[in-house]
Design a protein around this motif. Structure first.
Motif, short mmCIF file in Angstrom:
data_model
loop_
_atom_site.label_atom_id
_atom_site.label_comp_id
_atom_site.label_asym_id
_atom_site.label_seq_id
_atom_site.Cartn_x
_atom_site.Cartn_y
_atom_site.Cartn_z
N GLY A 35 -4.90 -8.49 -3.57
CA GLY A 35 -5.98 -7.66 -3.09
C GLY A 35 -5.50 -6.22 -2.95
O GLY A 35 -6.33 -5.27 -3.28
N MET A 36 -4.20 -6.02 -2.77
CA MET A 36 -3.69 -4.88 -2.58
C MET A 36 -2.58 -4.29 -3.76
O MET A 36 -2.10 -3.14 -3.48
CB MET A 36 -2.64 -4.71 -0.86
N THR A 76 0.76 -1.17 0.06
CA THR A 76 -0.24 -0.08 -0.13
C THR A 76 0.84 1.10 0.13
O THR A 76 0.57 2.09 -0.64
CB THR A 76 -1.05 -0.04 1.23
N GLY A 79 -13.30 -18.78 -4.92
CA GLY A 79 -12.11 -17.81 -5.21
C GLY A 79 -11.31 -18.00 -6.64
O GLY A 79 -10.44 -17.65 -6.63
N THR A 98 -4.03 -6.70 -11.17
CA THR A 98 -4.22 -8.01 -10.86
C THR A 98 -4.34 -8.75 -12.19
O THR A 98 -5.41 -8.65 -12.74
CB THR A 98 -4.92 -8.40 -9.85
N SER A 145 -16.71 -10.57 -8.42
CA SER A 145 -16.11 -9.81 -7.19
C SER A 145 -15.26 -8.69 -7.64
O SER A 145 -15.14 -7.64 -6.91
CB SER A 145 -15.09 -10.49 -6.36
N VAL A 157 -8.09 -17.41 -5.18
CA VAL A 157 -7.81 -16.22 -4.25
C VAL A 157 -8.91 -16.28 -3.22
O VAL A 157 -10.06 -15.86 -3.81
CB VAL A 157 -7.60 -15.01 -5.06
N LEU A 176 -12.03 -8.47 -8.42
CA LEU A 176 -10.72 -8.50 -7.77
C LEU A 176 -9.77 -8.56 -8.97
O LEU A 176 -8.65 -8.20 -9.10
CB LEU A 176 -10.52 -9.53 -6.82
N ALA A 181 -3.77 -13.75 -0.12
CA ALA A 181 -4.81 -13.17 -0.77
C ALA A 181 -4.75 -11.77 -0.87
O ALA A 181 -5.11 -11.07 -1.98
CB ALA A 181 -6.26 -13.52 -0.47
N TYR A 182 -4.19 -11.06 0.15
CA TYR A 182 -3.89 -9.60 0.17
C TYR A 182 -2.90 -9.09 -0.91
O TYR A 182 -2.91 -7.75 -1.17
CB TYR A 182 -3.84 -9.11 1.62
N HIS A 217 -13.72 -13.96 -9.80
CA HIS A 217 -13.28 -12.60 -9.57
C HIS A 217 -13.16 -11.81 -10.78
O HIS A 217 -13.18 -10.54 -10.55
CB HIS A 217 -11.62 -13.08 -9.03
#
Length: 532
Positions: free
Chosen positions: A192-193, A166, A228, A197, A237, A206, A239, A188-189, A233
């Motif tokens: 996610g971060m 981040t 996941g 992706t 989602s 994920v 993601l 998974a982060y 995704h």
């Protein structure tokens, strides 16, 4: 030009003996590196291939530009520990679509790519390099998360991995995640971060909790894909920013993402540079096998810098430390190299002034270590060695220009600090197989303990056991010798890799190029109080 001369005779018995000793160390080093390259071993490599998957280094090879170098970092991480050498992850710097990137790739053949304590340390070091040099980060992810038996050493500090992602993004440094398989729980982060992706059809998984955990926690019965999978995704989602049909397609898409980043270096690349006038091959025979024997670091400098052109600074003052200006692959550098091991007051003052000059001129510094530390003894204490050594360490601590360190021989005591050891935040630090680093040499340390024990016995009025003393000294010397060797130190990430001396110029050139992705600026003052 001020071209350095040379006294090296590659046909001499002395040079041949030193070369043979260095080649023997390199052979031992190759064997240690082979352990990291082997991953989880033939059984797990074959299982991985049977699933139609690429190995971690094969993924990197397809990601980086054809025929471009990849500078692998910390390949011996975890050496000497209970965990596999390499720490189940590959990290390094490679060029993707013309952009220098920091690349991490989980090795799923080692416990499914699960993270152990050394994995964490290795990735945190990679993130540190990315942040300092403003290098985009590409994460090639396939990991089941933390290696659960060692969770107590991972969970608390492991949050820094996600914090780093981040912070990189907040600093305008792009982050890209390509998910090749499981990216579970904390893993998974990572996608996610990340800013971008990529997920792969029927491959990427994920989720914060897999089907067994979801069932235990909530009673819900689910499957990998609905929980996941890449398609979920990508469609539901949100993601996944990009949906790939296979690994090759995912890597192609990652390259296109990097191509569209509009990421620019702070400094243009320099023009082509003239190589040194002497062969790099001769570096193998310069460092003596017995590090108590001095050698002239100018012989090393002459085989590293462009055209062997070196303008020495204060050549007649503080002669145990060589300082001067040069270019390396076209980049300006200020060089500090130990000549006779010991740092005296004059050398310390000379170094402090030189570091300040480089900092004013925005010139990166290169430290070539071969030091036993600062001089001791009543004459030198009375002459101010503490305040002069502190002056050098103050300058090293507060200079803002990038610094690089190469441990060629000894790097003992506070001399390691003054020459910009790991604790002083060099952008990159490498060691030759000949290097050693500790609080002091094995014989000196064992001797100090013996003197203290002897004095204690004398104060108590008890007889001193000479036989036990000899045994203790032998044990201590063996321990310190083992703990000062490059593989041991590299295994603990006290350097960024143990390198072949012949590769030093190339590696430093790659590092200087990466460094100049970020602005190279000095402190413009800001040093602490110098004791004069």
């Amino acid at each position: 030009m001020t071209v350095l001369g040379t006294a090296v005779d590659p046909t001499s018995p002395e040079h041949s003996a030193r070369r043979a000793a260095m080649l023997a160390r390199l052979t031992e080093l190759d064997a240690e590196h082979a352990g990291a390259l082997a991953g989880g071993g033939p059984k797990y490599v074959e299982r991985h291939r049977a699933r139609g998957k690429l190995l971690a280094r094969e993924r990197i090879e397809l990601l980086v530009d054809p025929d471009s170098p990849f500078l692998e970092l910390s390949p011996l991480a975890g050496w000497g520990s209970d965990y596999p050498v390499g720490a189940s992850v590959v990290t390094g710097i490679g060029v993707v679509e013309g952009v220098e990137c920091l690349i991490t790739a989980n090795d799923p053949t080692v416990r499914g790519g699960a993270s152990n304590p050394w994995t964490l340390k290795k990735i945190l070091r990679a993130n540190e390099i990315a942040s300092a040099n403003r290098l985009p980060v590409v994460s090639l992810v396939e990991s089941g998360g933390a290696d659960l038996p060692s969770q107590k050493e991972i969970f608390i500090p492991g949050g820094a991995l996600f914090r780093d992602l981040t912070r990189l993004s907040a600093a305008g440094i792009p982050t890209v995640a390509v998910v090749f398989g499981n990216s579970t729980a904390g893993g998974a982060y990572v996608p996610g971060m990340s800013d971008h992706t990529v997920m792969i059809k029927e491959r990427s998984k994920v989720f914060l909790g897999g089907p067994p955990l979801v069932r235990m926690a909530t009673g819900e019965v689910s499957d990998d894909e609905s929980l996941g999978g890449a398609e979920m995704h990508a469609r539901t989602s949100g993601l996944a920013d990009h949906y790939a049909v296979d690994e090759q397609d995912a890597l192609r898409q990652a390259r296109r993402i990097v191509a569209r980043l509009n990421h620019r270096k702070a400094h243009p690349d320099p023009p082509a540079a003239e190589p040194p006038r002497y062969p790099g091959e001769e570096l193998l025979g310069i460092v003596p096998e017995d590090l108590r024997t001095p050698f002239d670091p100018r012989e090393v400098i002459a085989r590293l810098v462009d055209a062997s052109d070196f303008d020495e600074f204060k050549p007649l003052y503080g002669t145990s430390l060589v300082t001067g200006w040069a270019r390396l692959h076209g980049y300006p550098v200020g060089v500090l190299a130990n000549a006779r091991g010991v740092l005296f007051s004059a050398e310390s003052q000379k170094a402090a002034q030189f570091i300040q000059l480089a900092d004013r001129r925005d010139i990166p510094l290169l430290f070539l270590h071969n030091t036993t530390g600062y001089m001791v003894g009543s004459r030198y204490e009375q002459g101010g060695i503490i305040k002069h050594g502190a002056m050098m360490i103050n300058a090293v601590s507060n200079a803002k220009v990038p610094r690089l360190s190469v441990l060629m021989g000894s790097s003992y005591g506070a001399g390691h600090y003054g020459m910009c050891g790991r604790a002083y935040d060099p952008r990159f630090l490498f060691a030759w197989p000949s290097a050693k680093s500790a609080v002091m040499g094995p014989q000196q340390l064992a001797g100090v303990l013996s003197i203290v024990a002897r004095a204690s016995a004398e104060a108590k009025g008890t007889p001193y056991d000479e036989e036990a003393d000899a045994g203790l000294r032998a044990v201590v010397e063996a321990q310190i010798e083992a703990e000062s060797l490059p593989a041991f130190l590299s295994g603990r990430l006290y350097d960024d890799g143990v390198i072949d001396p012949r590769d030093t110029r190339t590696i430093l050139g790659l590092c200087l190029s990466a460094i100049h992705t970020a602005p190279v600026e000095g402190a413009r003052g800001g040093f602490g109080v110098f004791r004069m």
